[in-house]
Design a protein around this motif. Structure first.
Motif, PDB file in Angstrom:
ATOM      1  N   ARG A 100       2.471   1.852  -3.449  1.00 10.92           N
ATOM      2  CA  ARG A 100       1.299   2.272  -4.327  1.00 10.92           C
ATOM      3  C   ARG A 100       1.035   3.771  -3.986  1.00 10.92           C
ATOM      4  N   HIS A 101       1.001   4.354  -2.855  1.00 10.11           N
ATOM      5  CA  HIS A 101       0.742   5.600  -2.741  1.00 10.11           C
ATOM      6  C   HIS A 101       2.098   6.430  -3.387  1.00 10.11           C
ATOM      7  N   THR A 150       0.654  10.127  -4.065  1.00  6.24           N
ATOM      8  CA  THR A 150      -0.197  10.353  -2.781  1.00  6.24           C
ATOM      9  C   THR A 150       0.685  10.370  -1.306  1.00  6.24           C
ATOM     10  N   ALA A 151       1.790  10.009  -1.565  1.00  8.48           N
ATOM     11  CA  ALA A 151       2.346   9.628  -0.430  1.00  8.48           C
ATOM     12  C   ALA A 151       2.774  10.901   0.190  1.00  8.48           C
ATOM     13  N   THR A 153       1.558   6.513  -7.213  1.00  7.82           N
ATOM     14  CA  THR A 153       0.331   7.331  -7.723  1.00  7.82           C
ATOM     15  C   THR A 153       0.560   9.015  -7.270  1.00  7.82           C
ATOM     16  N   GLY A 161      -5.640   3.541   5.207  1.00  7.53           N
ATOM     17  CA  GLY A 161      -7.104   4.157   4.947  1.00  7.53           C
ATOM     18  C   GLY A 161      -7.936   3.279   6.241  1.00  7.53           C
ATOM     19  N   ALA A 187       0.760  -1.131  -0.024  1.00  5.09           N
ATOM     20  CA  ALA A 187      -0.214  -0.174  -0.026  1.00  5.09           C
ATOM     21  C   ALA A 187       0.813   1.401   0.031  1.00  5.09           C
ATOM     22  N   ALA A 188       2.006   1.216   0.714  1.00  9.18           N
ATOM     23  CA  ALA A 188       2.824   2.455   0.737  1.00  9.18           C
ATOM     24  C   ALA A 188       3.624   2.797  -0.633  1.00  9.18           C
ATOM     25  N   ALA A 237       7.160  11.510  -0.867  1.00  9.40           N
ATOM     26  CA  ALA A 237       7.620  10.672  -1.623  1.00  9.40           C
ATOM     27  C   ALA A 237       9.172  10.720  -2.007  1.00  9.40           C
ATOM     28  N   PHE A 297       7.689   6.266   1.387  1.00 11.50           N
ATOM     29  CA  PHE A 297       6.414   6.909   1.741  1.00 11.50           C
ATOM     30  C   PHE A 297       6.578   8.200   2.829  1.00 11.50           C
ATOM     31  N   PRO A 319      -2.927   6.973   7.136  1.00 10.07           N
ATOM     32  CA  PRO A 319      -2.600   7.436   5.758  1.00 10.07           C
ATOM     33  C   PRO A 319      -2.152   6.382   4.691  1.00 10.07           C
ATOM     34  N   VAL A 320      -1.635   5.362   5.178  1.00 11.63           N
ATOM     35  CA  VAL A 320      -1.206   4.159   4.215  1.00 11.63           C
ATOM     36  C   VAL A 320      -2.288   3.219   3.675  1.00 11.63           C
TER      37      VAL A 320
END
Length: 512
Positions: free
Chosen positions: A203-204, A209-210, A207, A317, A200-201, A213, A288, A314-315
């Motif tokens: 992926r953020h 949304t980290a 995308t 949800g 999930a981290a 990053a 992240f 945050p990671v």
């Protein structure tokens, strides 16, 4: 609770000699997979990472993966030495038996004291963390914020903690079959959640949304990029501690299928699995959140005690509750499996006459070290209850000193391998590497970390910041634990001088 004594004959057996080392434990109860699961549960990846990632990143910045891997190297080197010792002397006493045979009863006794101090006292830490996350998880599941605050209520905290310890002791008392069933579930759950968190981290980050990053760099794996040796040593001390616990696999050697080979394989696999998991999670977390000292940055002191608690939402949800449950299951599973090591060490000491024969008592029904298990949980429970009332700072500073104890007994055991097999070191290239070079380097590195940590802990800023006469409380507590060990050894010498009068013997080519 029915018990029977299978203690050593008058005067005790001698771990430095031949003879019957069997103690009545359940033979063939554990295989390689079961050993790895129990080893991973003792290390407690979810719980350990939650408290270690922040402080380590604060010390070494983006070189966090490098420090974790460097900390893994001495563990691997020492594990190779443990494996050789187990092949020659499969005995549940591990450090006690092997150091006694290599260096004599006095060093063997002190090595085992550090093992016992580390494992028994850390039980109180694990139980305390389990209590915190137990009420946090209930609060998150019910939406009632006040439930999470129950952990700060001292009477409720202590009662809940003692209940966790009692349940863990009961499972340990019932034997390794019960332990395996318990650990398969909890270990599988925490590993799945950690991998899920990492994916999930990443992926953020992909995308955009980290939080912060941070682009991957191979320089993260460069240990020479750390700003100073002091920061590097601090990071190494933390990373060594997060691998601690794999040696529990060796204490189950008398209960393993293939006593001379299975524990060594399981120990090495445990370390490899854990370093792989740690690397994945730290890379994901670093990518992240970055290492800044603001908000979710790993350098923020406000979140370092539990990085996962801050990053879970945050990671992950709405599934952030899984992280709390993973840390709870991690600390609970480690609480239970950690009891294996001190109980079997005291069993061996009682069997050989280094402790009272009471410690050699075995449950005839479950074939477990009944008396030693009960003593371990009582000591840990009393320690936690008293320290939680007297001073929480002293409680956590005592836990911090255990890093020194771990480095000491790992180092002594590794050097015991070198000395015991010294006559075989040149038999072949494999013997040279596995019986001399690897354990020698591992033992020296860990003893260097021991002295470096002892020196650093004299600074009052080390640990909670408490001090006595300008000297850090962590250092004072460490010295106190060693002094208590010497005092206990002298008392035991007075009670049972036969064990301490023995002269160790080694053969030119010990059985391998």
């Amino acid at each position: 609770m029915t018990q029977t004594s299978r203690s050593a004959p008058a005067g005790g057996l001698d771990p430095s000699q031949g003879g019957d080392h069997r103690k009545g434990l359940s033979a063939g109860a554990i295989g390689v997979l079961g050993g790895v699961v129990i080893g991973v549960s003792t290390i407690a990846p979810a719980y350990t990472l939650s408290g270690a990632v922040g402080p380590t990143a604060s010390a070494v910045g983006e070189h966090l993966p490098a420090v974790l891997i460097v900390g893994f190297i001495p563990m691997l080197l020492v594990a190779l030495g443990y494996r050789q010792l187990n092949r020659a002397m499969p005995d549940s006493g591990t450090t006690f038996t092997w150091a006694s045979r290599a260096f004599g009863p006095w060093i063997g006794w002190m090595g085992s004291w550090c093992l016992l101090a580390s494992t028994i006292l850390v039980l109180s830490n694990l139980a305390g963390i389990a209590v915190d996350f137990f009420y946090l998880a209930i609060s998150q599941l019910t939406g009632m914020d006040w439930i999470a605050d129950l952990t700060r209520n001292v009477p409720i905290n202590i009662i809940t903690c003692l209940a966790f310890m009692a349940v863990a002791a009961y499972i340990s008392y019932r034997g390794l079959e019960a332990t395996k069933a318990f650990q398969y579930v909890l270990v599988s759950f925490q590993v799945i959640v950690l991998v899920w968190f990492s994916v999930a981290a990443f992926r953020h980050v992909a995308t955009g949304t980290a939080f912060d990053a941070t682009q991957f760099s191979w320089d993260w794996f460069n240990p020479f990029g750390v700003e100073s040796f002091s920061a590097f040593a601090a990071g190494i001390a933390l990373s060594v501690f997060i691998y601690w616990g794999w040696d529990v696999v060796l204490t189950m050697n008398e209960e393993s299928r293939g006593t001379t080979t299975t524990p060594g394989k399981a120990a090495l696999l445990t370390i490899l699995v854990v370093v792989g998991l740690y690397t994945l999670v730290t890379l994901a977390t670093l990518s992240f959140a970055g290492v800044s000292a603001t908000e979710l940055g790993l350098g923020n002191p406000d979140i370092q005690e539990n990085v996962f608690a801050a990053l879970a939402g945050p990671v992950m949800g709405p599934l952030a509750i899984l992280i709390s449950l993973a840390v709870l299951s991690s600390s609970a599973s480690s609480l239970q499996s950690t009891m294996i090591s001190p109980a079997r060490t005291m069993l061996a000491m009682g069997h050989y006459g280094a402790l009272s024969p009471k410690y050699a008592r075995i449950s005839p029904k479950h074939q477990t070290p009944a008396y030693a298990t009960i003593v371990s949980v009582i000591i840990a429970s009393v320690f936690y209850a008293v320290m939680r009332v007297v001073s929480e700072n002293v409680l956590w500073d005592t836990i911090t000193t255990l890093g020194m104890m771990v480095c000491f007994y790992y180092g002594v055991t590794a050097l015991a391998c070198v000395w015991y097999f010294r006559a075989q070191a040149t038999d072949s290239l494999g013997s040279f590497i596995n019986k001399l070079l690897a354990p020698l380097l591992g033992g020296i590195l860990l003893l260097i970390f021991f002295f470096q940590t002892a020196w650093d802990s004299m600074d009052p800023a080390y640990g909670s910041g408490s001090q006595i006469g300008g000297v850090g409380l962590v250092f004072i507590l460490g010295v106190l634990i060693f002094v208590l060990g010497v005092a206990a050894m002298l008392v035991q010498h007075r009670r049972s001088p036969e064990f301490f009068r023995r002269r160790f013997e080694t053969t030119e080519h010990p059985t391998d």
